[in-house]
Scaffold this motif. Structure first.
Motif: not given
Length: 268
Positions: A25, A163, A185, A231, A233, A260
């Motif tokens: 990632s 994130f 995320l 999402i 990830t 993801a």
């Protein structure tokens, strides 16, 4: 995925072409996708070279011998899969700009020493308050045990993206950010706490590795979030949500959460 020494169901399926392989990632962010000079990486994975070659916006222009649209890197922590890609950026003409917490910088002193013989590193601090870093973009850091999450804001629209790829514990501040962000995320490393022990005897649990499991940790949190897009990830190769048709993947999709994949694009 596949991991070089693993024969879990997902790795076997990826090698046989039944599911798509995945790189480690890493995300690229820009306030203007057409602005060549202003792309930033969020974590720099060991697969960075391949990722750059798969994303034309990150590739050098042809009008000069050496150049790059990558203006800097944000690090959530000092994990190898988040920081090793810094070494791949060593051939820059100017110092590599890296935003990181002091704890991360200390842990990466060895990378600092290596890059000192090449381009060097220009370390920049992170803080709990929003600070501008590129045109109309601003960011803030949310401190977590052994990591930070980053919340990015587009000052022209007010839209925000969170994130958080390494979450071992949910703080009140992180919960609030999950519910206040337009796009989230989030750490989807493991489905269960003991997942890795199934393929490797004596392996640490998800929580011991600073990752909150999906099944009894983050699924309900993201299900309840009003974010426009949610999402998962940073998904480990052993996680069953990577395999279409599994019960676990169905639960994630029914909760309105995406999984993801390489090449995923998000526009605020």
């Amino acid at each position: 995925m596949p991991q070089w020494n693993c024969t879990c169901a997902n790795c076997v399926a990826a090698r046989s072409g039944k599911i798509a392989p995945q790189t480690q990632s890493s995300i690229a962010i820009s306030g203007d996708a057409e602005d060549f000079e202003r792309w930033f990486l969020i974590n720099a994975s060991p697969d960075l070279t391949r990722q750059i070659e798969n994303m034309p916006q990150l590739q050098p222009r042809r009008d000069s011998p050496r150049n790059t649209p990558i203006s800097g890197v944000f690090l959530t922590n000092a994990d190898i899969d988040h920081a090793l890609g810094l070494l791949l950026l060593r051939q820059q003409e100017t110092p590599l700009v890296v935003y990181a917490a002091e704890e991360t910088r200390r842990a990466l002193a060895w990378i600092d020493r290596v890059l000192a013989r090449f381009c060097g590193v220009e370390w920049r601090n992170v803080s709990a308050g929003f600070q501008s870093f590129s045109g109309g973009l601003a960011f803030r850091a949310i401190e977590l045990p052994g990591s930070v999450a980053f919340q990015f804001r587009d000052d022209s629209s007010g839209a925000t993206t969170l994130f958080a790829p390494s979450v071992g514990k949910l703080s009140e501040e992180l919960r609030n950010a999950v519910h206040a962000s337009d796009v989230v995320l989030f750490d989807g490393t493991f489905w269960t706490d003991g997942e890795l022990g199934v393929v490797r005897l004596g392996a640490r649990t998800a929580r011991e590795m600073n990752h909150l499991p999906i099944s009894d940790g983050s699924l309900d949190l993201l299900r309840q979030s009003p974010a426009r897009r949610k999402i998962y990830t940073h998904i480990n190769n052993t996680n069953p949500i990577l395999m279409p048709g599994t019960r676990e993947r169905a639960q994630v999709e029914q909760a309105g959460i995406e999984i993801a994949r390489d090449g995923l694009e998000i526009t605020l």
